[in-house]
Design a protein around this motif. Structure first.
Motif, PDB file in Angstrom:
ATOM      1  N   THR A  36       0.915  -1.047  -0.073  1.00  0.00           N
ATOM      2  CA  THR A  36       0.011   0.026  -0.068  1.00  0.00           C
ATOM      3  C   THR A  36       0.942   1.227   0.040  1.00  0.00           C
ATOM      4  O   THR A  36       0.659   2.175  -0.851  1.00  0.00           O
ATOM      5  CB  THR A  36      -0.836   0.241   1.218  1.00  0.00           C
ATOM      6  N   ASP A  37       1.605   1.320   0.874  1.00  0.00           N
ATOM      7  CA  ASP A  37       2.469   2.613   1.302  1.00  0.00           C
ATOM      8  C   ASP A  37       3.867   2.952   0.750  1.00  0.00           C
ATOM      9  O   ASP A  37       4.453   2.135  -0.226  1.00  0.00           O
ATOM     10  CB  ASP A  37       2.323   2.933   2.911  1.00  0.00           C
ATOM     11  N   HIS A  38       4.361   3.972   1.060  1.00  0.00           N
ATOM     12  CA  HIS A  38       5.912   4.412   0.507  1.00  0.00           C
ATOM     13  C   HIS A  38       6.911   3.149   0.814  1.00  0.00           C
ATOM     14  O   HIS A  38       7.769   2.939   0.023  1.00  0.00           O
ATOM     15  CB  HIS A  38       6.305   5.676   1.214  1.00  0.00           C
ATOM     16  N   SER A  60       9.776 -12.786 -13.819  1.00  0.00           N
ATOM     17  CA  SER A  60       9.316 -13.124 -15.323  1.00  0.00           C
ATOM     18  C   SER A  60       8.008 -12.496 -15.194  1.00  0.00           C
ATOM     19  O   SER A  60       7.647 -12.119 -16.433  1.00  0.00           O
ATOM     20  CB  SER A  60       9.218 -14.589 -15.610  1.00  0.00           C
ATOM     21  N   ARG A  61       7.274 -12.263 -14.163  1.00  0.00           N
ATOM     22  CA  ARG A  61       5.777 -11.909 -14.358  1.00  0.00           C
ATOM     23  C   ARG A  61       5.596 -11.059 -13.071  1.00  0.00           C
ATOM     24  O   ARG A  61       5.827 -11.734 -11.970  1.00  0.00           O
ATOM     25  CB  ARG A  61       4.759 -12.722 -14.530  1.00  0.00           C
ATOM     26  N   LEU A  62       5.208  -9.986 -13.038  1.00  0.00           N
ATOM     27  CA  LEU A  62       4.779  -9.111 -11.806  1.00  0.00           C
ATOM     28  C   LEU A  62       3.350  -8.365 -11.877  1.00  0.00           C
ATOM     29  O   LEU A  62       3.267  -7.894 -12.885  1.00  0.00           O
ATOM     30  CB  LEU A  62       5.814  -7.930 -11.619  1.00  0.00           C
ATOM     31  N   GLU A  63       2.745  -8.761 -10.830  1.00  0.00           N
ATOM     32  CA  GLU A  63       1.396  -8.090 -10.650  1.00  0.00           C
ATOM     33  C   GLU A  63       1.078  -7.655  -9.395  1.00  0.00           C
ATOM     34  O   GLU A  63       2.117  -8.106  -8.187  1.00  0.00           O
ATOM     35  CB  GLU A  63       0.150  -9.005 -11.225  1.00  0.00           C
ATOM     36  N   VAL A  64       0.357  -6.584  -9.151  1.00  0.00           N
ATOM     37  CA  VAL A  64       0.145  -6.290  -7.752  1.00  0.00           C
ATOM     38  C   VAL A  64      -1.433  -6.278  -7.325  1.00  0.00           C
ATOM     39  O   VAL A  64      -2.215  -6.138  -7.903  1.00  0.00           O
ATOM     40  CB  VAL A  64       0.522  -4.595  -8.164  1.00  0.00           C
ATOM     41  N   VAL A  65      -1.474  -6.251  -6.035  1.00  0.00           N
ATOM     42  CA  VAL A  65      -2.887  -6.393  -5.263  1.00  0.00           C
ATOM     43  C   VAL A  65      -2.415  -5.077  -4.062  1.00  0.00           C
ATOM     44  O   VAL A  65      -1.630  -5.071  -3.439  1.00  0.00           O
ATOM     45  CB  VAL A  65      -2.965  -7.542  -4.426  1.00  0.00           C
ATOM     46  N   THR A  66      -3.599  -4.236  -4.356  1.00  0.00           N
ATOM     47  CA  THR A  66      -3.621  -3.165  -3.364  1.00  0.00           C
ATOM     48  C   THR A  66      -4.811  -2.931  -2.624  1.00  0.00           C
ATOM     49  O   THR A  66      -5.751  -3.676  -3.023  1.00  0.00           O
ATOM     50  CB  THR A  66      -2.913  -1.794  -3.752  1.00  0.00           C
ATOM     51  N   LEU A  67      -5.097  -2.261  -1.602  1.00  0.00           N
ATOM     52  CA  LEU A  67      -6.590  -1.847  -0.938  1.00  0.00           C
ATOM     53  C   LEU A  67      -7.176  -0.706  -1.892  1.00  0.00           C
ATOM     54  O   LEU A  67      -6.748   0.245  -2.381  1.00  0.00           O
ATOM     55  CB  LEU A  67      -6.217  -1.497   0.488  1.00  0.00           C
ATOM     56  N   PRO A  72      -8.555  10.975  -0.202  1.00  0.00           N
ATOM     57  CA  PRO A  72      -8.137  11.707  -1.287  1.00  0.00           C
ATOM     58  C   PRO A  72      -7.092  11.509  -1.812  1.00  0.00           C
ATOM     59  O   PRO A  72      -6.185  11.312  -1.077  1.00  0.00           O
ATOM     60  CB  PRO A  72      -8.408  13.225  -0.918  1.00  0.00           C
ATOM     61  N   GLY A  73      -6.764  11.186  -2.925  1.00  0.00           N
ATOM     62  CA  GLY A  73      -5.531  10.824  -3.624  1.00  0.00           C
ATOM     63  C   GLY A  73      -5.540   9.307  -3.491  1.00  0.00           C
ATOM     64  O   GLY A  73      -5.980   8.474  -2.911  1.00  0.00           O
ATOM     65  N   ASP A  74      -4.396   8.800  -4.213  1.00  0.00           N
ATOM     66  CA  ASP A  74      -4.142   7.417  -4.459  1.00  0.00           C
ATOM     67  C   ASP A  74      -3.313   6.737  -3.628  1.00  0.00           C
ATOM     68  O   ASP A  74      -2.238   7.500  -3.073  1.00  0.00           O
ATOM     69  CB  ASP A  74      -3.781   7.123  -6.007  1.00  0.00           C
ATOM     70  N   LEU A  75      -3.300   5.601  -3.523  1.00  0.00           N
ATOM     71  CA  LEU A  75      -2.309   4.809  -2.593  1.00  0.00           C
ATOM     72  C   LEU A  75      -0.866   4.925  -3.206  1.00  0.00           C
ATOM     73  O   LEU A  75      -0.708   4.579  -4.495  1.00  0.00           O
ATOM     74  CB  LEU A  75      -2.509   3.438  -2.243  1.00  0.00           C
ATOM     75  N   VAL A  77       1.385   2.642  -3.751  1.00  0.00           N
ATOM     76  CA  VAL A  77       1.571   1.468  -4.479  1.00  0.00           C
ATOM     77  C   VAL A  77       0.837   1.345  -5.538  1.00  0.00           C
ATOM     78  O   VAL A  77       1.241   0.837  -6.762  1.00  0.00           O
ATOM     79  CB  VAL A  77       1.264   0.258  -3.715  1.00  0.00           C
ATOM     80  N   ARG A  78      -0.429   1.871  -5.634  1.00  0.00           N
ATOM     81  CA  ARG A  78      -1.233   1.849  -7.120  1.00  0.00           C
ATOM     82  C   ARG A  78      -0.615   2.822  -7.729  1.00  0.00           C
ATOM     83  O   ARG A  78      -0.736   2.625  -9.061  1.00  0.00           O
ATOM     84  CB  ARG A  78      -2.847   2.206  -6.668  1.00  0.00           C
ATOM     85  N   SER A  79      -0.469   4.027  -7.561  1.00  0.00           N
ATOM     86  CA  SER A  79       0.312   5.032  -8.012  1.00  0.00           C
ATOM     87  C   SER A  79       1.496   4.525  -8.936  1.00  0.00           C
ATOM     88  O   SER A  79       1.693   4.722 -10.361  1.00  0.00           O
ATOM     89  CB  SER A  79       0.590   6.191  -7.684  1.00  0.00           C
ATOM     90  N   CYS A  80       2.451   3.741  -8.322  1.00  0.00           N
ATOM     91  CA  CYS A  80       3.542   3.318  -8.803  1.00  0.00           C
ATOM     92  C   CYS A  80       3.478   2.178  -9.816  1.00  0.00           C
ATOM     93  O   CYS A  80       4.225   2.129 -10.873  1.00  0.00           O
ATOM     94  CB  CYS A  80       4.482   2.740  -7.461  1.00  0.00           C
ATOM     95  N   ALA A  81       2.270   1.424  -9.361  1.00  0.00           N
ATOM     96  CA  ALA A  81       2.213   0.107 -10.411  1.00  0.00           C
ATOM     97  C   ALA A  81       1.596   0.804 -11.546  1.00  0.00           C
ATOM     98  O   ALA A  81       1.766   0.242 -12.742  1.00  0.00           O
ATOM     99  CB  ALA A  81       0.825  -0.642  -9.765  1.00  0.00           C
ATOM    100  N   ARG A  82       0.708   1.956 -11.760  1.00  0.00           N
ATOM    101  CA  ARG A  82       0.571   2.366 -12.844  1.00  0.00           C
ATOM    102  C   ARG A  82       1.567   3.014 -13.618  1.00  0.00           C
ATOM    103  O   ARG A  82       1.453   2.867 -14.646  1.00  0.00           O
ATOM    104  CB  ARG A  82      -0.728   3.335 -12.439  1.00  0.00           C
TER     105      ARG A  82
END
Length: 374
Positions: A36-38, A60-67, A72-75, A77-82
């Motif tokens: 989730t966080d920094h 070889s493959r990387l996917e992300v699960v977050t809350l 206001p504002g995104d988490l 980890v979500r911002s980084c994944a995008r």
């Protein structure tokens, strides 16, 4: 029954992989990341860097699960994944079943079920910023600073279902906490250390898992979430040293709060009186001050507040808007100190603010965040 079937499936897949020509337990890994966080972002970026095509590629493959984001504002980890263009799943959804070798958790804050853990051929690793079993729980860095620990560290551990931070230790390293370090500064240092340790474990994952060891039963401490009520300074109960330590631990999350003539004020910048040029603590100690009494040190342009023991310096106050110590003195204190700046006035003091320990509403947290940004 379901757990036994999943275990059997996991061992079967390992066997099939080995028979198909891919060495069992050899990278690159298919990784599902939970965070989730920094602190978590640093580990996620390290995994992405390890995904770069090369002979030594670890991922070889990387996917992300977050809350889901409630504020206001995104988490982070979500911002980084995008930014990295990685697939993102929103908890409790975790993506395709049985398509990942290993899970990695960093600051996720949710328990993973046994069924979910067993979907990973090599289980789920957790990057935890403390030397477990000390500071199990969601706020280990804050409690490290709050309690004045001289040494902390990072633990890579194996996730177990039902309870947080109790799984066996895969890798652990100590880290000396720098003097006067804030929790925010320590988080940056430990996040880099944790990311490096994670990559080290993934380079030889089967061997690392084989050498894991259970956590000691002695030395267990807990690091619960910090309530905003903890930010209220108790002038009659807390020493100057304790207030400074509290500010370093939670100030970036919850600015310390107090009362000024019935209004809530936030105090943002604290200094130790030993670091204020020309300040004479022994003189002020004899001036009849009570906890919360406020003076102004003109040479250093610092507010000086009396604590249970000693004095603490304050450089910034938020009262409707952000004020320097000079602004606060000129607007609210000047009339009391025209003749003698070292005379304590009983009316010129901070008082302890009492907040409910109940969780604050999202609206209150938004207001708190806005006050700090102003």
């Amino acid at each position: 029954m379901r757990g036994r079937l999943l275990r059997a499936w996991r061992e079967g897949v390992k066997a099939v992989r080995g028979a198909a020509g891919r060495a069992a337990g050899a990278p690159p890994w298919r990784v599902l990341f939970f965070g989730t966080d920094h602190f978590a972002v640093t580990a996620l970026r390290a995994l992405e860097a390890a995904r770069e095509p090369s002979e030594d590629s670890l991922v070889s493959r990387l996917e992300v699960v977050t809350l889901p984001s409630r504020l206001p504002g995104d988490l982070p980890v979500r911002s980084c994944a995008r930014e990295l263009q990685l697939p993102v799943h929103e908890w409790p959804h975790t993506g395709p079943v049985g398509q990942f070798d290993v899970g990695v958790v960093a600051s996720f804050g949710r328990l993973l079920s046994e069924d979910l853990i067993l979907q990973f051929l090599y289980g789920v690793l957790n990057v935890h910023p403390s030397c477990l079993p000390r500071w199990r729980g969601p706020a280990p860095i804050v409690h490290t600073v709050l309690h004045g620990d001289k040494v902390t560290g990072v633990t890579i551990m194996e996730i177990r279902p039902k309870r947080f931070d109790v799984g066996p230790i895969i890798k652990q390293e100590e880290f000396a906490v720098p003097p006067r370090c804030t929790a925010k500064e320590l988080e940056v240092m430990l996040s880099k250390m944790g990311a490096n340790m994670l990559i080290s474990v993934l380079k030889n994952l089967p061997e690392s898992l084989k050498n894991k060891k259970e956590q000691p039963k002695e030395g267990v401490t807990f690091a619960p979430k910090i309530s905003i009520a903890r930010s209220c300074i108790k002038w009659e109960e807390q020493t100057a040293a304790q207030i400074i330590q509290l500010h370093r631990a939670i100030g970036s999350m919850f600015p310390l709060q107090t009362l000024w003539k019935g209004s809530t004020v936030k105090l943002l910048d604290f200094v130790e009186v030993d670091n204020i040029p020309g300040f004479a603590d022994q003189i002020l100690n004899d001036c009849g001050a009570v906890p919360g009494s406020l003076l102004y040190h003109k040479v250093s342009q610092t507010l000086i507040a009396r604590c249970k023991e000693g004095w603490v310096g304050i450089k910034t106050v938020v009262l409707k808007k952000k004020l320097t110590a000079v602004d606060f003195y000129n607007g609210y204190m000047h009339s009391w100190f025209q003749q003698n700046s070292r005379t304590v006035h009983q009316e010129c003091r901070f008082q302890t603010l009492k907040l409910s320990t109940a969780k604050k509403t999202l609206k209150e947290r938004e207001i708190l965040a806005q006050d700090v940004k102003q």
